[in-house]
Structures are given as C-alpha cells and as structure tokens.
Design a protein around this motif. Sequence first.
Motif, short mmCIF file in Angstrom:
data_model
loop_
_atom_site.label_atom_id
_atom_site.label_comp_id
_atom_site.label_asym_id
_atom_site.label_seq_id
_atom_site.Cartn_x
_atom_site.Cartn_y
_atom_site.Cartn_z
N GLY A 80 1.42 -19.46 -29.10
CA GLY A 80 1.09 -19.01 -30.28
C GLY A 80 1.15 -17.64 -30.77
O GLY A 80 0.94 -17.04 -32.02
N TYR A 81 1.42 -16.69 -29.89
CA TYR A 81 1.72 -15.18 -30.37
C TYR A 81 3.07 -15.02 -30.90
O TYR A 81 4.19 -15.61 -30.51
CB TYR A 81 1.52 -14.27 -29.04
CG TYR A 81 0.31 -14.07 -28.39
CD1 TYR A 81 -0.44 -12.82 -28.78
CD2 TYR A 81 -0.46 -15.11 -27.89
CE1 TYR A 81 -1.69 -12.42 -28.40
CE2 TYR A 81 -1.80 -15.01 -27.31
CZ TYR A 81 -2.44 -13.81 -27.51
OH TYR A 81 -3.34 -13.46 -27.20
N ASP A 82 3.13 -14.35 -32.09
CA ASP A 82 4.28 -14.30 -32.89
C ASP A 82 5.03 -12.96 -32.59
O ASP A 82 4.34 -12.14 -31.93
CB ASP A 82 4.22 -14.71 -34.47
CG ASP A 82 3.34 -13.43 -34.91
OD1 ASP A 82 2.95 -12.56 -34.32
OD2 ASP A 82 2.75 -13.79 -36.12
N LYS A 126 4.26 -16.41 -26.34
CA LYS A 126 4.83 -16.93 -27.50
C LYS A 126 4.52 -18.47 -27.73
O LYS A 126 4.24 -18.84 -29.02
CB LYS A 126 6.56 -16.69 -27.41
CG LYS A 126 6.94 -15.39 -27.78
CD LYS A 126 8.28 -15.27 -27.99
CE LYS A 126 9.13 -13.96 -28.48
NZ LYS A 126 10.32 -14.09 -28.68
#
Lengths: 227, 397
Positions: B305-307, B302
């Motif tokens: 940058g992982y949503d 997260k």
Amino acid sequence: MKNVVLKLHNIKKIYKVKDENILALDNINIDFELGKFYLIIGHSGSGKSTLLHLLGLIDNADSGEIIFNDNNISNLNSKELAKLRNEKIGYIFQEFYLDKYLKAYENIMVPMLINKNFSNKKEIFKRSLLLLDKVGLEKRKNHFPKQLSGGEQQRVCIARALANYPDIILADEPTGNLDINNEKYIFNLLKELASENKCVIMVSHSSDAKNYADVILEMDNGRLKRI
Amino acid sequence: MLLIKKFFRQKSNYFLIILISICFAFSLTISSISNSIHAYWENTILNEIIFRTYELRDLPNVDEAKKILDNISEVEGYFPSSDYTVNTWVKGINSDKDLPVMSLYGIVGSQKVVVGEEITNDNKDENVLICPNKYLPYYSTELRDYDESKEIDLTRFLNKTISLVSHEESDNKQKTAHFKIIGLYEADNEYADPRACYTYYTNIEELRNLFETSKYEITSSSDHDLLFQIKNIVDEEKVLKELENNGLYATKIAGINTQIALKSLYSLISVKKVITISLILILIFITLYKEKINRSNLSINKLIGYDNKNIIKQTIFNNALLLFCSFIILIPLTHIYLQVFQYYLPLYDNNFKDVTFALAFSNLINIFFIIMFIMIILIVISFLSNHKSNILEDISS
C-alpha cells in the motif's frame, strides 16, 4: 446468504510473447466470499499466478470487471489501488519478504504506519504485539528475520498480512519453503482466519492443502473450474 | 522512528557516513588551509607596499591623472615615477667615525628584509629605514669592488636611531634628521647598493625640504610617469577597473606568481578536487547498488500500500539523515585534520610557516551546498529507480 467480497466478471488476460498472443486468463467468472478458504491448484503456466496478481490488484485485466465490495475497481488510479491494497488485502509469499533490518513486531507495524485508521503509534505497536501473540511468536517480537526459522518468518508474514484487518488474504505458495509441521501450522492458521470471516485465497502445490480448503479451484489453460 | 532505527541498523550507512565525512573533511580542510593562506598573503606579503604599487606611464596629462587618483578612495597616494635620492652624511653609527655618504631611496623597489621588519603602512611615517646588513662606505659602483676590511656590520644598529646630516659640516645651517633602522637587507645581493638605505618616499620629500638649502643632490626624473599605491591589495581589481574607465592603464611594478610560490597548496587543491569528484561518483554507484538490492523491499512496500509519494519521502529522509550525520561528523574531523596539517605542512613548505589554519565558515557553507547537491542527485537516482521498479517483476523474480 452469499457474502461476496470480490467478484471477477468475464476476465481476460492476454500476454504477448514474440508476436504470439498467449491467453493467460480466459473468461474468468467467479465470486469470492468472506469466511471461506479457497485453494487454487494447477500445473505451472496454467495462469494461477496471473489470477492471483489480478486478485491482489497488482495487474490489470485486458477485459472484464473486478468488483470489490460492490465497487468496480477497474477505473481506480494507482493511489486509490494502493490504499485498497493497504486496507483490504493481506499478502503472504513463499519467500516471506520481511525487512531484514526490522524486528518481528516492526515488520508487522509497516502496513499500519500509512493506514489513517490508526490514530497513533502506541495503538499500532499494541496491535503488532497482539498479532504476534495470535501467531504464537509473542516471545520472538524483538528478533530480526534472520534470527527466526522459516516457519516463524512465515508466521510473522501472516501477522503482517492481518495488520490492517483485511477482508482478503492472498497466499502464494505460503508453505513452499517449509517442512511438514510448519506447513500444517500455517494451513490451520489460514483456515482459522477464514473462520473469522476473512476470504482466504491460496495457491499451493501441496497435496495436503485440499484437506483444509472450503473451495478448490483448478486453473487449466487459462480457464478456472470448481472441483 | 522506524525509519531512523532501520537506518542505523544498516552497516552500509555507517560505512557511507565515514566515507563522506572523511572525504568532505579533507576537502573542507584543504579549502580552509587555502583560505587561511590566501588571507595571510593578502594581509601580509601581497599587502606590502611594493606589491600594491602601480605605474602609469607616458601620461599626456599628469595633473589630470592625479585628479583621477584623488577621486579614488582606495588609492593611498601617488608620486613621480622615479627614485628620490638624498645623499647625506650619517652620524651616530660609530662614535669614532661618522659614515660618509649614504644614499636614501623611496621604498618602491626596496630590498627584501632578512633581519628585522619591513616598512609597512603602520610605520611608514615614523622615519624608519631599512639598510644593508653590511654597509660599505667606500664602495665603487663603477668597479663594484671594495675593501672588505672597511665594511661596517649594521646588525648591531638594528632598532637604533641614527642621525642624517647635510654634507657640509662647517655650514652653520647644517640640518639633522633622525631615522630608526628597523630592518636589514642582504648586502651581497647582486642588485644591492651597499651604501643605500630605504625609507618611504614621503620621508625623502621631507628630507629634500629639510636639506633644500644645502648643495647636495636630490634627483628626480620623468615628468610623464606616476607611481601610485592602493590602500589594500583586495581593492586592486576595483581600482584598476576605475582607472580603465578613465582611460588609464596601470601596470604593477612587482608581483608574485602565487601558483609557483604556493605550489604545495595548489597540489593539495588538485587532490581535493579529485577526491570530491571521486566521492560523488562512488556515492552515485553505491546508491544505484543499494537501490538494486533494495528493489524487492521497495516492491513489497508498494504491494502493501505504499504509494510513490511515501517511497520518495522515505528516500529523501534516508539520504538527508545520511548526509546530516556526515555533516555533523565532518566538522570535528576537519578540526583534527587542520591540527595535523598545521603541524606537518610547515615542515615541507616554508610558505605555511607563519599561517594559522582555521576552519572558514564560507567553506563550511560551500560544503553544505555540495552535500545538498549530492542529496538531490541521490534522490533523483532513487526516484528514477523507483519509477522503473515494477511490483510484478520484482516479486516474481
């Protein structure tokens, strides 16, 4: 000419602990420039980590503005913030936080896989090898984290932080678990990154760190001062 | 690609795949065995005439009931609710001495065949008989005693044709009918009449017509009851419902309590249920545990940058891969289980003796849906866990 990438304006952060308000950040005003290596020092509880979390866009200020490349990011939603974190900020941690089931080069690929600026997997793979080469671990590309020493793991972590060509590198006690030789290597590497026009912001307790930083900032009771 | 590599590098996933495969293969095996046995029973035992014969009693209007039965296509036939009996001499069994009176009954209420074949739909019109294995021509029903030295062993007449003739041998109009003995029942049975053979009731009616000029007794009773048979036991519910809609309530003349007869099977089904429920609970527990130890990885993803959408996609992919692999393995595993059960079950329970266990496609579909259901549960757990996770807290801790 100043090349400001990140600007904090009148930032305040208050924590509430059992009906008591603790002022973690008190009216912080500072500009972070590209090409400089910033060192943040201060005793425990002074607000260093809180500041780093704000800079890393994983926490919100109670008041004030955070300007990123001339854009106020205070009103961005979680998806936009995630995209910004992915493309513009690289993170380095004391505990490395590498995925133990992925090889060195695969760990570096992870942030690139969701970055639409990369057109294909081949390009991503090539860049991960290039970054491993940059941190001197090209021969260790197929090793899993547990097969690497602490210093090597931290270098993989740095390579991962650089994956998406970020403007800002945030390093939270990056040498906290390393010996002196590895510490020197990491500090030199971060300094080199700053010289490549990146803004490197590091929190460290190491006495040697001051020798590498361009700007030293001290946090004291929520206030930031330049030394 | 990276997700697939990561998945197969985690030993815990292999453990889960094996656990899921073994448990679901067992569940699928039991369901298949159950299906095979029920199909076997429906096609053989439960489909015997006696088990698909029903009685309509005290009918105010028998003719009207017959009309209703005529209109139900699943009904095979109907006849008065009483035994048609024809007393006849029997010739050809023993060349020295013909048998005296033999009583012939309609198949309803017949004895259980111990040697040879039953009377079935396929042979009922072929003048076939089932008879006692020991025929006692001088048996006295009143005293229930007999001279054992005069009993005739009918075993040697199995699959042979005998002649039934009217009593009065001097009668020039003496009639003869030929019947084949295809099965023998146990004459020592408490309810057996060792002079009685059984055939399908329509044959009795034909005999009655054949012998009508003779003086021999043909009995029939009750004008207000009807017996009827349905063509196939699987249509039982439909036929009874249709009769009920017409105000007729039929009762079965004989039945088998499958819960008792197939006791071993129902024990296995209980074990299957326990295993399936335990497996679901174990999977939920393991998923929760994995989510907990994976929390920091999730938060790092997260952070870089992982949503939530990316994270949920990964979770769905992982769970789908886990269950897909399990599903692929459980099919050959079920075949192996079935072979093992095919060999061992008949040793413990005779009911399984003549049944061939086969993997039922419908059970496979059921298992697929159970797996999908589990997948949804796991995804919901992951989703909730993911929503609860806080990057700051997880990184700091």
